[in-house]
Motif scaffolding. Structure first.
Motif, PDB file in Angstrom:
ATOM      1  N   GLN A 292     -14.450   5.408   1.564  1.00 49.87           N
ATOM      2  CA  GLN A 292     -13.294   4.474   1.230  1.00 49.87           C
ATOM      3  C   GLN A 292     -13.848   3.123   1.078  1.00 49.87           C
ATOM      4  O   GLN A 292     -14.541   2.559   1.720  1.00 49.87           O
ATOM      5  CB  GLN A 292     -12.459   4.258   2.476  1.00 49.87           C
ATOM      6  CG  GLN A 292     -11.610   5.648   2.670  1.00 49.87           C
ATOM      7  CD  GLN A 292     -10.680   5.916   1.488  1.00 49.87           C
ATOM      8  OE1 GLN A 292     -10.140   4.763   0.885  1.00 49.87           O
ATOM      9  NE2 GLN A 292     -10.510   7.028   1.298  1.00 49.87           N
TER      10      GLN A 292
ATOM     11  N   ASN B  37     -11.629   0.618   1.092  1.00 53.05           N
ATOM     12  CA  ASN B  37     -10.739  -0.242   1.824  1.00 53.05           C
ATOM     13  C   ASN B  37     -10.894   0.030   3.302  1.00 53.05           C
ATOM     14  O   ASN B  37     -10.676   0.892   3.874  1.00 53.05           O
ATOM     15  CB  ASN B  37      -9.084   0.170   1.278  1.00 53.05           C
ATOM     16  CG  ASN B  37      -8.294  -0.604   1.916  1.00 53.05           C
ATOM     17  OD1 ASN B  37      -8.391  -1.318   2.875  1.00 53.05           O
ATOM     18  ND2 ASN B  37      -6.962  -0.713   1.290  1.00 53.05           N
TER      19      ASN B  37
ATOM     20  N   LEU C 250      -8.319   4.241   9.582  1.00 54.33           N
ATOM     21  CA  LEU C 250      -7.342   5.266   9.940  1.00 54.33           C
ATOM     22  C   LEU C 250      -7.769   6.663   9.626  1.00 54.33           C
ATOM     23  O   LEU C 250      -7.579   7.353  10.514  1.00 54.33           O
ATOM     24  CB  LEU C 250      -6.071   5.112   8.819  1.00 54.33           C
ATOM     25  CG  LEU C 250      -5.216   3.905   8.996  1.00 54.33           C
ATOM     26  CD1 LEU C 250      -4.091   3.569   7.967  1.00 54.33           C
ATOM     27  CD2 LEU C 250      -4.581   3.892  10.231  1.00 54.33           C
ATOM     28  N   LEU C 251      -8.608   6.641   8.657  1.00 52.37           N
ATOM     29  CA  LEU C 251      -9.313   8.162   8.652  1.00 52.37           C
ATOM     30  C   LEU C 251     -10.132   8.197   9.731  1.00 52.37           C
ATOM     31  O   LEU C 251     -10.262   9.597  10.309  1.00 52.37           O
ATOM     32  CB  LEU C 251     -10.076   8.111   7.473  1.00 52.37           C
ATOM     33  CG  LEU C 251      -9.480   8.312   6.058  1.00 52.37           C
ATOM     34  CD1 LEU C 251     -10.149   7.965   4.770  1.00 52.37           C
ATOM     35  CD2 LEU C 251      -8.757   9.822   5.849  1.00 52.37           C
TER      36      LEU C 251
ATOM     37  N   TRP D 193       0.747   4.589   0.080  1.00 46.90           N
ATOM     38  CA  TRP D 193       0.588   5.549   1.056  1.00 46.90           C
ATOM     39  C   TRP D 193       0.886   5.326   2.429  1.00 46.90           C
ATOM     40  O   TRP D 193       2.027   5.794   3.314  1.00 46.90           O
ATOM     41  CB  TRP D 193      -0.734   6.126   1.074  1.00 46.90           C
ATOM     42  CG  TRP D 193      -1.029   7.105  -0.247  1.00 46.90           C
ATOM     43  CD1 TRP D 193      -1.581   6.718  -1.415  1.00 46.90           C
ATOM     44  CD2 TRP D 193      -0.659   8.212  -0.616  1.00 46.90           C
ATOM     45  NE1 TRP D 193      -1.536   7.631  -2.203  1.00 46.90           N
ATOM     46  CE2 TRP D 193      -0.907   8.740  -1.809  1.00 46.90           C
ATOM     47  CE3 TRP D 193       0.229   9.348   0.385  1.00 46.90           C
ATOM     48  CZ2 TRP D 193      -0.404   9.958  -2.310  1.00 46.90           C
ATOM     49  CZ3 TRP D 193       0.629  10.645   0.074  1.00 46.90           C
ATOM     50  CH2 TRP D 193       0.054  10.911  -1.422  1.00 46.90           C
ATOM     51  N   LEU D 194       0.537   3.990   2.795  1.00 46.77           N
ATOM     52  CA  LEU D 194       0.525   3.805   4.232  1.00 46.77           C
ATOM     53  C   LEU D 194       2.109   3.149   4.397  1.00 46.77           C
ATOM     54  O   LEU D 194       2.624   3.518   5.447  1.00 46.77           O
ATOM     55  CB  LEU D 194      -0.443   2.660   4.492  1.00 46.77           C
ATOM     56  CG  LEU D 194      -1.854   3.155   4.482  1.00 46.77           C
ATOM     57  CD1 LEU D 194      -2.668   1.761   5.002  1.00 46.77           C
ATOM     58  CD2 LEU D 194      -1.892   4.287   5.536  1.00 46.77           C
TER      59      LEU D 194
ATOM     60  N   ALA E  95       1.012  -2.700   5.397  1.00 48.91           N
ATOM     61  CA  ALA E  95       1.127  -2.001   4.163  1.00 48.91           C
ATOM     62  C   ALA E  95       2.225  -2.911   3.523  1.00 48.91           C
ATOM     63  O   ALA E  95       2.209  -2.742   2.275  1.00 48.91           O
ATOM     64  CB  ALA E  95       1.552  -0.516   4.476  1.00 48.91           C
TER      65      ALA E  95
ATOM     66  N   ASP F 104       0.892  -1.050   0.035  1.00 41.19           N
ATOM     67  CA  ASP F 104      -0.072   0.002  -0.093  1.00 41.19           C
ATOM     68  C   ASP F 104       0.951   1.289  -0.006  1.00 41.19           C
ATOM     69  O   ASP F 104       1.661   1.427   0.881  1.00 41.19           O
ATOM     70  CB  ASP F 104      -1.039   0.127   1.334  1.00 41.19           C
ATOM     71  CG  ASP F 104      -1.933   0.914   1.184  1.00 41.19           C
ATOM     72  OD1 ASP F 104      -1.527   2.368   0.808  1.00 41.19           O
ATOM     73  OD2 ASP F 104      -3.026   0.597   1.268  1.00 41.19           O
TER      74      ASP F 104
ATOM     75  N   HIS G  40      -8.369   1.851   5.160  1.00 41.21           N
ATOM     76  CA  HIS G  40      -8.198   3.269   5.224  1.00 41.21           C
ATOM     77  C   HIS G  40      -9.100   3.795   5.948  1.00 41.21           C
ATOM     78  O   HIS G  40      -9.148   4.934   6.619  1.00 41.21           O
ATOM     79  CB  HIS G  40      -8.096   3.626   3.782  1.00 41.21           C
ATOM     80  CG  HIS G  40      -6.927   3.297   2.816  1.00 41.21           C
ATOM     81  ND1 HIS G  40      -6.806   3.349   1.512  1.00 41.21           N
ATOM     82  CD2 HIS G  40      -6.000   2.537   3.292  1.00 41.21           C
ATOM     83  CE1 HIS G  40      -5.597   3.147   1.209  1.00 41.21           C
ATOM     84  NE2 HIS G  40      -4.996   2.511   2.179  1.00 41.21           N
ATOM     85  N   SER G  41     -10.408   3.256   6.099  1.00 39.07           N
ATOM     86  CA  SER G  41     -11.529   3.874   6.710  1.00 39.07           C
ATOM     87  C   SER G  41     -11.138   3.890   8.197  1.00 39.07           C
ATOM     88  O   SER G  41     -11.390   5.031   8.982  1.00 39.07           O
ATOM     89  CB  SER G  41     -12.464   2.929   6.553  1.00 39.07           C
ATOM     90  OG  SER G  41     -13.292   2.819   5.590  1.00 39.07           O
TER      91      SER G  41
END
Lengths: 341, 100, 177
Positions: free
Chosen positions: C24, C26, C32-33, A75-76, A142, A73, C29-30
């Motif tokens: 999102q 994924n 983390l946001l 970005w991460l 990631a 991943d 990512h959800s």
């Protein structure tokens, strides 16, 4: 007034500088102490007695190619080491490291040695260090590699489990001092019993100090609790896929976390900058000495105690450490109530 | 100074976002996350009102909401894990075994 | 006006991050946001003279509950939602979901209308009360352990029930399979 501002900026800059260099010094110290424990010399070629070895290490890491797995991943993978190191630096922001001082009359009003003085300072340190786990977990996830993922998974479970005992041990100290500000906790430890035993919480909370120490070692992922890395089982755990500068940030964060843990332990249990026969203006020297000793103990433990098994780690955390911390808190509360009611 | 209504509007927007998430998403984990957003929106209202009245009661309700949220997350995620074991899916539409 | 600026910064961050959470595909990512959104909310709590709640928000929500979510996402290695590559897939889904979107929009309109039509909310948020009392941790503890004692004890039972429930639900039974 402007001089005061300059001095305060100077203190912040100094703290930052010390933290950055702490990792270099600690890498060398770690290798030298390990070598001494294993009856070897350790690094010896770069500079006198290998003193410049960290510099060579840094240069080597900077020169390396930055690799990133194709399916990672994007970005991460880049964000993870940044989170780790930012959390490590930020955690030190509310840790005081010396009494109020006028720098030998240079300033009209005394200035506090420390970056920020917040009335919930202890909790801020706790909150920010608990953010540091995301760096490791995200690095593990990631990378898109099975060893990294296992390292990250282990790290998240370990952090949650040991944070509980850690927080419960802190609660006993907060109970005794009646404050959440680290500076006030240190000031509550001033003075002596019978004229010679310093009133450190170490002597009131020996069990709490041991629990704090064990949970602190687990929180910073150091041996014998270095499961996120565990090189014999997981190659290198969460940082398997990392290289170059991104890789260098992880040990950097780990060493800074060690310094923060030791500094908080010094403030909570070892009387901070108070030391018998040391005037309080020179207290920061005592503070540095105590932190140095705790850091030495960290390294000492790492090269003395073998790693646990993962199920043993969980058993120990939930079935021994947490009950011990809760009992310690209950006894502290009962005794405190008995003497203060 | 910032008026109370601004905090409440932020809270209302957050709550609506949470509701939207619960309605629209077809992933159990995101649905749980949306519920957390809604709980946090309510927390913001409580603290803003508590500040206006000059008492700490608003903050205390927030602690209770936080513990309830923790309990909800623990049980909710446990249910998600056991559902995932049965169907290998996180889509709520996949669990229709006893539907009419 | 640094405080006004901070308010708008944190509010925008909280709303923006929350909106992205539900946008999102994924789940990682959800999560983390959402952590970012909680951080911004903690900033708003500090502006509201509630530093203890702000730190508790970071420790409990961001530091514990979200790690739990992250742990489950990693453990299940959760598949991404049925991937249309279309960024507007959420809005274009079939009948029932679209009704849901309309309902959510209606809720927002209704809440804003209600907030705007009630009088007495326009005053500054820190008009009443003393900041020192509101932000004091001892006062918080005193009220929690006197006026709200019963609720506090009830919560501890709730936590216990949740713990047992989670173990029973997620634990593998050895006599099965």
């Amino acid at each position: 007034m402007e001089l005061r501002l300059l001095v305060q900026l100077g203190i912040i800059g100094l703290a930052f500088f010390m933290l950055i260099n702490a990792s270099a010094v600690l890498v060398l110290a770690e290798r030298k102490i390990m070598a001494a424990i294993q009856q070897r010399y350790g690094p010896y070629l770069v500079g006198p007695h290998g003193m410049l070895q960290p510099l060579a290490d840094i240069l080597k890491l900077l020169m390396k190619e930055e690799l990133r797995p194709k399916e990672a991943d994007k970005w991460l993978f880049t964000l993870a080491p940044v989170i780790a190191v930012t959390a490590a630096f930020t955690a030190f922001a509310t840790v005081p490291f010396g009494a109020e001082t006028t720098f030998f009359g240079l300033l009209d009003e005394p200035v506090k040695l420390g970056i920020a003085d917040v009335n919930v300072g202890l909790l801020v340190v706790f909150a920010v260090t608990s953010m540091g786990v995301y760096g490791i977990v995200l690095a593990g996830w990631a990378s898109n590699s099975k060893y990294s993922l296992l390292g990250g998974l282990r790290s998240s479970a370990q952090m949650i489990s040991y944070e509980l005992s850690y927080a419960t041990a802190l609660a006993s100290v907060v109970l005794l001092s009646g404050s959440l500000s680290l500076r006030e906790i240190v000031n509550a430890q001033e003075g002596y019993w019978f004229g010679f035993i310093p009133q450190w919480y170490l002597f009131l909370q020996p069990l709490g100090f041991i629990i704090y120490g064990i949970a602190g070692v687990a929180e910073t992922n150091r041996a014998p609790f270095d499961f996120p890395e565990a090189e014999q089982e997981l190659v290198s755990g969460y940082n398997t896929e990392y290289s170059s500068v991104r890789f260098a940030l992880f040990p950097q964060a780990e060493y800074i976390n060690m310094v923060t843990m030791s500094a908080v332990a010094t403030n909570l249990y070892l009387g901070g900058w108070h030391f018998p026969f040391v005037p309080v203006e020179y207290g920061w020297i005592a503070f540095l000495a105590k932190v140095g000793f705790l850091l030495f103990a960290y390294i000492w433990i790492r090269w003395t105690v073998p790693r646990y098994r993962y199920d043993q780690l969980m058993q120990f955390g939930w079935k021994w450490l947490l009950p011990a911390a809760v009992i310690n808190l209950l006894i502290t509360a009962a005794v405190f109530l008995y003497f203060n009611a | 100074m910032i008026p109370l209504s601004h905090y409440l509007i932020v809270s209302a927007v957050l709550f609506s976002i949470g509701t939207t998430g619960v309605f629209l998403r077809r992933n159990l984990i995101t649905v749980l996350l949306s519920i957390e957003i809604m709980l946090n929106a309510v927390n913001l209202s409580f603290i803003a009102f508590g500040r206006t009245h000059g008492t700490v009661d608003g903050q205390i309700i927030v602690f209770f909401v936080m513990t309830v949220a923790a309990a909800e997350a623990a049980v909710g995620l446990a249910i998600v894990i056991s559902l995932f074991r049965h169907r290998e899916s996180l889509n709520p539409d996949a669990f229709t075994a006893l539907r009419w | 006006m640094p405080e006004t600026l901070q308010f708008y910064l944190f509010a925008a961050l909280a709303i923006g991050a929350s909106a992205l959470v539900i946008g999102q595909r994924n789940p990682m990512h959800s999560v983390l946001l959402l952590i970012a959104s909680f951080g911004a909310l903690a900033g708003l709590y500090v502006l509201l003279d509630a530093p203890f709640v702000a730190v508790a928000q970071i420790i409990i929500y961001a530091g514990a509950i979200m790690v739990l979510f992250l742990f489950v996402v990693m453990l299940l290695n959760a598949p991404q939602e049925d991937a249309h590559k279309d960024p507007f897939a959420l809005v274009r889904q079939s009948g029932l979901t679209r009704v849901g979107a309309v309902l959510a929009l209606l809720l927002l309109l209704q809440l804003s209308w209600a907030l705007l039509s009630v009088s007495g909310l326009a005053g500054p948020v820190d008009a009443g009360g003393d900041a020192a009392v509101v932000s004091s941790v001892p006062e918080l503890g005193r009220v929690l352990f006197t006026d709200y004692m019963f609720a506090f004890e009830a919560t501890s039972v709730l936590i216990l029930v949740a713990m047992v429930g989670a173990v029973v639900l997620a634990g593998r039974r050895e006599n099965e399979e």
